[in-house]
Write an enzyme that holds these catalytic residues in place. Structure first.
Site, PDB file in Angstrom:
ATOM      1  NE  ARG A 207      -1.833   4.079   2.316  1.00 13.45           N
ATOM      2  CZ  ARG A 207      -1.544   2.785   2.176  1.00 13.45           C
ATOM      3  NH1 ARG A 207      -0.974   2.130   3.170  1.00 13.45           N
ATOM      4  NH2 ARG A 207      -1.790   2.163   1.038  1.00 13.45           N
ATOM      5  NE  ARG A 216       2.126   3.566  -0.447  1.00 13.72           N
ATOM      6  CZ  ARG A 216       1.935   2.600  -1.352  1.00 13.72           C
ATOM      7  NH1 ARG A 216       1.755   1.368  -0.963  1.00 13.72           N
ATOM      8  NH2 ARG A 216       1.926   2.874  -2.630  1.00 13.72           N
ATOM      9  CG  ASP A 219       2.253   0.099   2.344  1.00 15.90           C
ATOM     10  OD1 ASP A 219       1.070  -0.207   2.611  1.00 15.90           O
ATOM     11  OD2 ASP A 219       2.869  -0.370   1.375  1.00 15.90           O
ATOM     12  CG  ASP A 221       1.401  -3.968   2.240  1.00 17.93           C
ATOM     13  OD1 ASP A 221       0.245  -3.567   2.475  1.00 17.93           O
ATOM     14  OD2 ASP A 221       2.176  -3.401   1.454  1.00 17.93           O
TER      15      ASP A 221
END
Length: 234
Positions: A207, A216, A219, A221
């Site tokens: 990344r 990317r 990812d 989150d």
């Protein structure tokens, strides 16, 4: 086991353990007596209904585990004993939702008269939901590798993985569509620690954080962590 945390309790009070923890060399060499108080949070409804030992946590074996751990390990600080032992207990006894652990050191090297010195912590499992996505290279393989890294983390238990869907990118940067999904995990990591772990997995996937809202390889989150609202500089 996750339950926000269970309201039922099993209590262990003044478990006596001779062990070798302390900042001073004579403490780790000669050892001293410690006392451990533990409150185990778990749902004992089934055990109460069935009257069966296999439906609960055997407090006798817990006492043995605490004794063995404290005698097989050496820490300088009570804080480290409490942190590492609580983590070991939660990993060993998955029926526990949380625990309170107090390590007492009544023979601490203090010149003034005193009754006791102790460190008390409260630790437990947390539920979190993680968004996962990729729009560079082999998107599905990046996501599968990220999921595998979460599975292998010693303080994370992967519970559920959603189906993956294709979504349009957000933020105005021209790029390929994303493959996205959501994961449910249970973890002993605090929010900032979990964020650090996710960043480490992202970095392992190559990344690059060069363009905001940009493409990317992976990812990860945090969407939800228990029921808390959390704000920090990170």
């Amino acid at each position: 086991m996750y339950s926000e945390w269970a309201k039922d309790e099993i209590r262990i009070e003044r478990l006596e353990v001779f062990a070798h923890h302390g900042v001073y060399p004579e403490e780790t060499k000669n050892g001293q007596y410690f006392y451990v108080n533990a409150v185990l949070h778990m749902d004992v409804h089934r055990a109460g209904r069935e009257d069966a030992l296999e439906s609960t946590v055997n407090y006798g074996t817990v006492c043995g585990f605490i004794t063995d751990w404290m005698q097989e390990n050496t820490c300088l600080l009570l804080e480290a004993v409490a942190q590492r032992l609580s983590q070991a207990l939660l990993l060993e006894y998955r029926a526990l939702a949380a625990l309170e652990l107090e390590i007492c050191k009544p023979h601490a090297p203090i010149r003034q008269p005193f009754g006791n010195v102790s460190v008390k912590v409260r630790r437990g499992w947390h539920r979190a939901f993680i968004a996962v996505g990729s729009n560079l290279g082999d998107r599905r393989n990046h996501i599968l590798s990220g999921i595998q890294a979460l599975k292998e983390h010693p303080l994370i238990v992967l519970k559920k993985v959603s189906e993956m869907i294709v979504t349009k990118p957000y933020g105005g940067v021209e790029q390929e569509d994303f493959l996205n999904g959501t994961l449910e995990i249970e973890t002993l990591l605090e929010p900032e620690e979990l964020l650090d772990a996710l960043h480490e997995i992202e970095n392992g996937a190559g990344r690059k954080r060069t363009v905001r809202w940009g493409p990317r390889t992976l990812d990860l989150d945090i969407l939800f962590y228990d029921r808390i609202c959390y704000e920090s500089e990170n």
